[in-house]
Design a protein around this motif. Structure first.
Motif, PDB file in Angstrom:
ATOM      1  N   THR A   1       7.152   2.123  -0.901  1.00  0.00           N
ATOM      2  CA  THR A   1       8.081   1.163  -0.313  1.00  0.00           C
ATOM      3  C   THR A   1       8.405   0.060  -1.319  1.00  0.00           C
ATOM      4  O   THR A   1       9.543  -0.420  -1.390  1.00  0.00           O
TER       5      THR A   1
ATOM      6  N   HIS B   1       4.279  -3.447   4.041  1.00  0.00           N
ATOM      7  CA  HIS B   1       3.130  -3.103   4.855  1.00  0.00           C
ATOM      8  C   HIS B   1       3.228  -1.606   5.139  1.00  0.00           C
ATOM      9  O   HIS B   1       4.269  -1.002   4.914  1.00  0.00           O
TER      10      HIS B   1
ATOM     11  N   SER C   1       3.999   1.839   5.985  1.00  0.00           N
ATOM     12  CA  SER C   1       5.209   2.372   6.610  1.00  0.00           C
ATOM     13  C   SER C   1       4.850   3.328   7.739  1.00  0.00           C
ATOM     14  O   SER C   1       3.867   4.056   7.654  1.00  0.00           O
TER      15      SER C   1
ATOM     16  N   ASP D   1      12.240   6.855   1.609  1.00  0.00           N
ATOM     17  CA  ASP D   1      10.841   6.423   1.607  1.00  0.00           C
ATOM     18  C   ASP D   1      10.157   7.002   2.843  1.00  0.00           C
ATOM     19  O   ASP D   1      10.735   7.010   3.929  1.00  0.00           O
TER      20      ASP D   1
HETATM   21 MG    MG Z   1       5.458   2.312   2.622  1.00  0.00          MG
END
Ligand code: MG
Ligand code: GTP
Length: 294
Positions: free
Chosen positions: A24, A64, A66, A103
């Protein structure tokens, strides 16, 4: 309208890898590196007083864990002038390819989400929405599998990382071997193993990350091929397990050691390249790799 008929969905690059690898962070860094921010970074040489610290710095977002897949739209250019600059360009210079970087969550409990995304992108999943299902599999241009180069030195982190990678590569291998028999080649998806967090002094260099992963994938391959033996099938019966065995064997069948090069047998190109997302972002090589494949 002709315009709506010619509309095509952009190519997809899938970002996979274990939790905390920095996926991320990379996606947000690249997204923020749009043309607006690029000017800020290019001018970062200006010394200035203490007030210069207030100028925006190109950095990934705070992240944070995912829980879902998240796509960012990026523009890549293979114009060699941009080779040393990972910036997401949508200006008029040169030619650019719009693509989606997807992602995915790395947490083990959400593995089905990420693997499901991979299966859909490769057209392997049962496709309910029949429209464009044949195009679907052509959209996936590359897989970026991100690992924490500081973590893979320890077996506790290496084992689950390699197990995940095994599943991803095996999926691509199966797809490549099934499509080469029926539809001919050309559809194999290349894999970049992005060895992240090179800024940490505990990080292994890319060659070591590669060696560690290959060694662990060798171990996993041996274990899985013995799976039937371990699960209570008599030793005398394993002779009949040949086909199942071959089906979950990664790389050159029967070889003693696994190497990423063996994926070449299935037209799958695997490269390991180091870099880092935070601190002094060093993602140009990854970006360049991606740009050449979308
Ligand atoms: Mg992530
Ligand atoms: P999941 O969403 O759980 O799959 O993890 P993720 O792969 O998306 O990881 P994320 O991007 O959230 O990053 C995890 C942590 O690693 C964050 O605290 C980042 O700041 C940190 N991180 C990411 N890249 C780097 C890097 O290159 N160097 C260092 N030192 N830390 C990094």
């Amino acid at each position: 309208l002709a315009s709506s008929a010619t509309y095509t969905t952009p190519p997809v690059v899938l970002l996979l890898g274990p939790s905390q690898a920095g996926k991320t962070a990379l996606a947000t860094l690249l997204e923020r590196a749009g043309s607006d921010n690029a000017a800020v970074v290019d001018g970062s040489g200006g010394g200035g007083g203490g007030s210069s610290s207030t100028s925006p710095i190109l950095a990934p977002a705070q992240t944070h864990t995912s829980q879902t897949c998240q796509a960012v739209e990026l523009n890549a250019s293979t114009d060699s002038a941009t080779r040393k600059s990972f910036r997401n360009r949508d200006d008029a210079s040169g030619t650019h390819t719009k693509f989606l970087l997807v992602d995915t969550p790395g947490h083990g409990k959400l593995r089905n989400v990420a693997m499901g995304r991979l299966a859909r992108a490769t057209g392997a999943a049962a496709d309910k929405s029949s429209s464009g299902s044949s195009n679907n599999s052509k959209k996936l241009k590359a897989v970026v599998f991100m690992v924490d180069a500081a973590a893979v030195g320890e077996h506790d982190a290496l084992a689950p990382t390699a197990a995940y990678l095994y599943d991803v590569l095996l999926h691509l291998q199966r797809r490549a071997s099934s499509s080469s028999s029926s539809r001919g080649k050309g559809g194999a998806v290349p894999v970049l193993i992005a060895a992240n967090k090179m800024d940490l002094f505990t990080a292994l260099p890319a060659t070591m990350v590669k060696a560690q992963l290959e060694a662990e994938l060798t171990r996993i391959r041996a274990t899985r091929s013995k799976g039937l033996l371990d699960s209570g099938v008599g030793i005398d019966d394993v002779g009949g397990a040949g086909e199942d065995d071959q089906d979950c064997w990664l790389g050159e069948y029967g070889s003693e050691k696994f190497s990423f090069q063996q994926m070449g047998e299935f037209d799958i190109d695997v490269e390991v390249i180091g870099g880092s997302v935070t601190a002094e972002a060093d993602v140009d090589k990854w970006w360049w790799w991606i740009a050449q494949r979308v």
